[in-house]
Each structure stands twice: as structure tokens, then as C-alpha cells.
Write a protein that holds these residues in place. Structure first.
Motif, PDB file in Angstrom:
ATOM      1  N   LEU A 184       0.830  -1.197   0.000  1.00 18.01           N
ATOM      2  CA  LEU A 184       0.000   0.000   0.000  1.00 18.01           C
ATOM      3  C   LEU A 184       0.869   1.253   0.000  1.00 18.01           C
ATOM      4  O   LEU A 184       0.401   2.341  -0.289  1.00 18.01           O
ATOM      5  N   VAL A 185       2.160   1.073   0.326  1.00 20.65           N
ATOM      6  CA  VAL A 185       3.109   2.181   0.260  1.00 20.65           C
ATOM      7  C   VAL A 185       3.731   2.159  -1.142  1.00 20.65           C
ATOM      8  O   VAL A 185       4.886   1.827  -1.336  1.00 20.65           O
ATOM      9  N   SER A 186       2.903   2.463  -2.117  1.00 24.25           N
ATOM     10  CA  SER A 186       3.302   2.496  -3.526  1.00 24.25           C
ATOM     11  C   SER A 186       2.453   3.554  -4.205  1.00 24.25           C
ATOM     12  O   SER A 186       1.576   4.144  -3.578  1.00 24.25           O
ATOM     13  N   VAL A 187       2.691   3.776  -5.469  1.00 27.06           N
ATOM     14  CA  VAL A 187       1.896   4.765  -6.203  1.00 27.06           C
ATOM     15  C   VAL A 187       0.429   4.340  -6.215  1.00 27.06           C
ATOM     16  O   VAL A 187      -0.464   5.156  -5.969  1.00 27.06           O
ATOM     17  N   ALA A 188       0.171   3.063  -6.477  1.00 28.01           N
ATOM     18  CA  ALA A 188      -1.213   2.577  -6.499  1.00 28.01           C
ATOM     19  C   ALA A 188      -1.851   2.700  -5.113  1.00 28.01           C
ATOM     20  O   ALA A 188      -3.030   3.049  -4.998  1.00 28.01           O
ATOM     21  N   GLY A 189      -1.082   2.427  -4.074  1.00 29.51           N
ATOM     22  CA  GLY A 189      -1.586   2.583  -2.721  1.00 29.51           C
ATOM     23  C   GLY A 189      -1.911   4.032  -2.404  1.00 29.51           C
ATOM     24  O   GLY A 189      -2.941   4.337  -1.793  1.00 29.51           O
ATOM     25  N   LEU A 190      -1.046   4.923  -2.842  1.00 27.09           N
ATOM     26  CA  LEU A 190      -1.285   6.355  -2.645  1.00 27.09           C
ATOM     27  C   LEU A 190      -2.538   6.796  -3.394  1.00 27.09           C
ATOM     28  O   LEU A 190      -3.363   7.540  -2.853  1.00 27.09           O
ATOM     29  N   ILE A 191      -2.689   6.309  -4.614  1.00 23.83           N
ATOM     30  CA  ILE A 191      -3.882   6.646  -5.396  1.00 23.83           C
ATOM     31  C   ILE A 191      -5.140   6.144  -4.692  1.00 23.83           C
ATOM     32  O   ILE A 191      -6.139   6.866  -4.599  1.00 23.83           O
ATOM     33  N   SER A 192      -5.100   4.925  -4.177  1.00 26.67           N
ATOM     34  CA  SER A 192      -6.296   4.391  -3.509  1.00 26.67           C
ATOM     35  C   SER A 192      -6.610   5.172  -2.232  1.00 26.67           C
ATOM     36  O   SER A 192      -7.775   5.460  -1.953  1.00 26.67           O
ATOM     37  N   MET A 193      -5.592   5.563  -1.480  1.00 27.04           N
ATOM     38  CA  MET A 193      -5.825   6.333  -0.251  1.00 27.04           C
ATOM     39  C   MET A 193      -6.345   7.740  -0.569  1.00 27.04           C
ATOM     40  O   MET A 193      -7.257   8.241   0.102  1.00 27.04           O
ATOM     41  N   LEU A 194      -5.767   8.371  -1.580  1.00 30.54           N
ATOM     42  CA  LEU A 194      -6.235   9.706  -1.970  1.00 30.54           C
ATOM     43  C   LEU A 194      -7.665   9.665  -2.490  1.00 30.54           C
ATOM     44  O   LEU A 194      -8.459  10.570  -2.218  1.00 30.54           O
ATOM     45  N   SER A 195      -8.011   8.613  -3.209  1.00 31.36           N
ATOM     46  CA  SER A 195      -9.385   8.515  -3.716  1.00 31.36           C
ATOM     47  C   SER A 195     -10.366   8.287  -2.564  1.00 31.36           C
ATOM     48  O   SER A 195     -11.488   8.794  -2.599  1.00 31.36           O
ATOM     49  N   LEU A 196      -9.950   7.538  -1.560  1.00 30.75           N
ATOM     50  CA  LEU A 196     -10.809   7.359  -0.386  1.00 30.75           C
ATOM     51  C   LEU A 196     -11.029   8.689   0.320  1.00 30.75           C
ATOM     52  O   LEU A 196     -12.158   9.025   0.692  1.00 30.75           O
ATOM     53  N   CYS A 197      -9.956   9.454   0.482  1.00 32.44           N
ATOM     54  CA  CYS A 197     -10.084  10.782   1.104  1.00 32.44           C
ATOM     55  C   CYS A 197     -10.993  11.685   0.273  1.00 32.44           C
ATOM     56  O   CYS A 197     -11.833  12.410   0.820  1.00 32.44           O
ATOM     57  N   ALA A 198     -10.832  11.643  -1.041  1.00 33.13           N
ATOM     58  CA  ALA A 198     -11.671  12.451  -1.926  1.00 33.13           C
ATOM     59  C   ALA A 198     -13.133  12.026  -1.837  1.00 33.13           C
ATOM     60  O   ALA A 198     -14.043  12.872  -1.837  1.00 33.13           O
ATOM     61  N   PHE A 199     -13.368  10.723  -1.732  1.00 38.58           N
ATOM     62  CA  PHE A 199     -14.737  10.216  -1.582  1.00 38.58           C
ATOM     63  C   PHE A 199     -15.363  10.740  -0.281  1.00 38.58           C
ATOM     64  O   PHE A 199     -16.488  11.238  -0.276  1.00 38.58           O
ATOM     65  N   LEU A 200     -14.621  10.633   0.821  1.00 35.39           N
ATOM     66  CA  LEU A 200     -15.150  11.074   2.110  1.00 35.39           C
ATOM     67  C   LEU A 200     -15.397  12.587   2.109  1.00 35.39           C
ATOM     68  O   LEU A 200     -16.416  13.055   2.620  1.00 35.39           O
ATOM     69  N   TYR A 201     -14.478  13.338   1.530  1.00 34.38           N
ATOM     70  CA  TYR A 201     -14.651  14.787   1.464  1.00 34.38           C
ATOM     71  C   TYR A 201     -15.840  15.158   0.571  1.00 34.38           C
ATOM     72  O   TYR A 201     -16.623  16.047   0.914  1.00 34.38           O
TER      73      TYR A 201
END
Length: 153
Positions: free
Chosen positions: A100-117
Motif C-alpha cells: 500500500l506504500v506504492s503509487v497505487a496505494g497512494l492513489i487508492s488512499m487519496l481517492s478514499l479521502c476524496a470520496f469522504l470529502y
């Protein structure tokens, strides 16, 4: 009302694509595999949608407002566009052996944050709340679900 089902289909498509080698070795056609995986992916995302909506509904009430569950259910679906990128990225992390500490992991975490926001931004005007109050309710629901998930594993 298609946001979450599309998320489930994109997740399923990524899972099948990431496992094409294994499917070919097993002699399973990708279309057959997609039908089975999509059934599971859709079921999973719809269950997550209902669960998150139910917890958020309780948090909205705890924060002093009332909103019909069906409206909240629709609102969460409307906020799901960032998950269209995040779900396949998370599938890539899980099925390709990437951390999860990869580009894909970062993308998935950022998309989760964007979804919640996005959910908070859609919730605030519907309840005549400030964005801070709305972020508080959405964050409380997310923290509750993350805690529940990690405590049960």
C-alpha cells in the motif's frame, strides 16, 4: 444511483485483469471469470455502500440532524466518483503483491479521502451544516468503520 455499482464493476474488472495468467492456466475464459467476480464485486460494494450509509445515518443523528436513509444512500452513491479510480488501484495493490506504500496505494488512499470529502461536501448543504460539522460526521463514520474492521481482523 450507478456510482457504487460502477465502482464494483471496476474493482471486478481490475481483479480479473490482474489474474489473467492464473485464469489462462486454469482454462477459464476471462468473460466467465468476470461474470463470477463481478457478482462478488457488486455484492461486496453494495454491502459496503449500505453499511457505510447506515453508520453515517447514525452519525448524522448523533450530530443532531435527521435525514431519511434513502436520501443518504443516494448521496453516498453520488460521492463515489473518486472510488472509480481508487477501487482498481487498491485491487492492483492487493492482487499484484504491491505494498500500500506504492503509487497505487497512494492513489487508492487519496481517492478514499476524496470520496469522504465529497460526501461531506454533499451532506453539508442538505442539512444546512457547516462543512466542518459535516466533515466531523463523515469522519466519525469512517473512523468507526475502520476501527471495527481492524478490531475484527
Amino acid at each position: 444511483m450507478i456510482g457504487i455499482p460502477v465502482t464494483g464493476l471496476l474493482w471486478s474488472l481490475a481483479v480479473v485483469w490482474l489474474n489473467t495468467e492464473q485464469l489462462a492456466t486454469a482454462g477459464v475464459l476471462p468473460t466467465q471469470a468476470f461474470m463470477v467476480v463481478a457478482l462478488g464485486g457488486l455484492t461486496q460494494t453494495i454491502a459496503l455502500w449500505a453499511g457505510f450509509s447506515a453508520v453515517l445515518w447514525a452519525m448524522v443523528r448523533a450530530f443532531g440532524a435527521h435525514l431519511p436513509f434513502t436520501e443518504l444512500f443516494t448521496l453516498i452513491c453520488s460521492a463515489s466518483l473518486p472510488l472509480w479510480v481508487g477501487a482498481p488501484a487498491l485491487a492492483y495493490c492487493l492482487y499484484s503483491g504491491k505494498s500500500l506504500v506504492s503509487v497505487a496505494g497512494l492513489i487508492s488512499m487519496l481517492s478514499l479521502c476524496a470520496f469522504l470529502y465529497t460526501a461531506a461536501r454533499l451532506l453539508a448543504p442538505r442539512l444546512s451544516w457547516s462543512i466542518l460539522r459535516s466533515v466531523g460526521a463523515v469522519s466519525s463514520a469512517a473512523i468507526f468503520l475502520f476501527s471495527f474492521t481492524f478490531l475484527n481482523n
